[in-house]
Write an enzyme that holds these catalytic residues in place. Structure first.
Site, PDB file in Angstrom:
ATOM      1  N   GLU A 204     -65.617  35.810 -32.752  1.00 46.13           N
ATOM      2  CA  GLU A 204     -65.801  37.245 -32.928  1.00 46.13           C
ATOM      3  C   GLU A 204     -64.736  37.983 -32.124  1.00 46.13           C
ATOM      4  OE1 GLU A 204     -69.008  40.833 -31.998  1.00 46.13           O
ATOM      5  OE2 GLU A 204     -69.555  38.741 -31.578  1.00 46.13           O
ATOM      6  N   LEU A 205     -63.904  38.755 -32.783  1.00 44.71           N
ATOM      7  CA  LEU A 205     -62.787  39.430 -32.130  1.00 44.71           C
ATOM      8  C   LEU A 205     -63.284  40.318 -30.998  1.00 44.71           C
ATOM      9  CD1 LEU A 205     -59.739  40.047 -32.093  1.00 44.71           C
ATOM     10  CD2 LEU A 205     -60.211  41.944 -33.680  1.00 44.71           C
ATOM     11  N   ASP A 206     -62.772  40.048 -29.786  1.00 46.15           N
ATOM     12  CA  ASP A 206     -63.108  40.826 -28.589  1.00 46.15           C
ATOM     13  C   ASP A 206     -64.609  40.846 -28.313  1.00 46.15           C
ATOM     14  OD1 ASP A 206     -60.403  41.463 -28.269  1.00 46.15           O
ATOM     15  OD2 ASP A 206     -60.586  43.238 -29.549  1.00 46.15           O
ATOM     16  N   GLY A 207     -65.331  39.801 -28.752  1.00 47.78           N
ATOM     17  CA  GLY A 207     -66.773  39.776 -28.605  1.00 47.78           C
ATOM     18  C   GLY A 207     -67.298  38.679 -27.707  1.00 47.78           C
TER      19      GLY A 207
END
Length: 301
Positions: free
Chosen positions: A243-246
């Site tokens: 998850e991008l930047d998660g």
């Protein structure tokens, strides 16, 4: 250019002092007697506890986390038998646990694109002996940082990434790192990390995001912040997940700004915060101060 560096980390004495020191990280369901059982085990082994930290999410049925440092004579020789003996304690409390030798410096690969500020902070702290790690290599999709990196005697690998070369670039990155480094640091590396790579380095890739997550994810966070008229800006270091930047957040910091600060000024302030936040996160990881549970970290700092 010669790979012999004029800079050397100033930490030889510290490594000698850590030759018999180990760190143990533990997570398990909380219940009475965990600290007593671990302490008693180490006492019976002849170990001397020099630091101990613990945290419980909920004394009634929650999770318990512990980091403990100890000295044990002839640690290198005795470590395997100590790990085998500790399984009896670990099984009784359903522990997930690891033991690390403090003298065994983690091997780090730094990925970078064109901006040098986060990379420089890591190199400076490494050169000063404040990052007790082995920087094995720097990998970049640009040639811009080669002279800088090689002046520190660190190998520099240029791997261009385009839509046509992306599969080959990913293969070369894996060949350089898998089984050869312990941690990957994205020091403003402006490429998406593929899922297979993330899986092979689970909770061992640290990214610096140039905003105070979860706000302003994705691209141009300073423009987004300026457009919203924010009064605080920050940076976030986190483990990389699909998850991008998660991923689990390791460290964050902020600085107050005002309507007088334009986008360029926000970027200048932000770069300073990014440098410090990323260096802290890397330091905590290489000193075995982080435990991940679900999508959170417990940081014993």
């Amino acid at each position: 250019m010669s790979q012999q560096s004029i800079y050397q980390p100033q930490d030889a004495k510290r490594r000698e002092d850590k030759s018999n020191r180990a760190r143990m990280l533990i997570s398990c369901p909380d219940r009475a007697g965990i600290v007593a059982a671990v302490s008693q085990f180490l006492y019976e082994q002849g170990a001397n506890i020099v630091q101990s930290d613990q945290y419980t999410m909920d004394p009634e049925g929650g999770m318990f986390f512990m980091r403990i440092e100890f000295d044990l004579q002839d640690l290198e020789v005795r470590l395997a038998s100590l790990q085998e003996d500790f399984t009896r304690v670990a099984d009784r409390f359903e522990m997930r646990w690891s033991i690390f030798r403090a003298a065994r410096r983690k091997r780090v690969a730094i990925f970078v694109s064109k901006e040098d500020h986060a990379l420089l902070e890591l190199l400076w702290q490494w050169q000063a002996g404040d990052l007790d790690a082995e920087i094995s290599m720097v990998v970049s999709n640009h040639e811009d940082m080669r002279a800088l990196v090689e002046s520190f005697g660190i190998p520099y690998h240029y791997i261009p990434v385009t839509p046509d070369t992306k599969p080959e670039a990913e293969r070369r990155q894996r060949d350089l790192t898998v089984g050869k480094v312990d941690l990957i640091v994205l020091a403003r590396y402006m490429q998406i990390i593929p899922p297979k790579f993330i899986e092979q380095f689970h909770n061992r890739i640290i990214n610096i995001h140039h905003s105070f997550l979860p706000a302003f994810v994705g691209g141009k966070p300073y423009q987004q912040a300026y457009d919203r008229g924010v009064k605080l800006i920050g940076a976030t270091a986190h483990y990389v997940t699909e998850e991008l930047d998660g991923g689990p957040i390791i460290e964050q910091d902020i600085q107050r700004v005002s309507h007088r600060d334009n986008v360029n000024e926000l970027k200048r302030i932000g770069r300073h915060i990014e440098r410090i936040v990323l260096a802290r996160a890397v330091k905590w990881h290489i000193e075995d101060r982080l435990l991940v549970f679900q999508n959170k970290t417990v940081a014993f700092v």
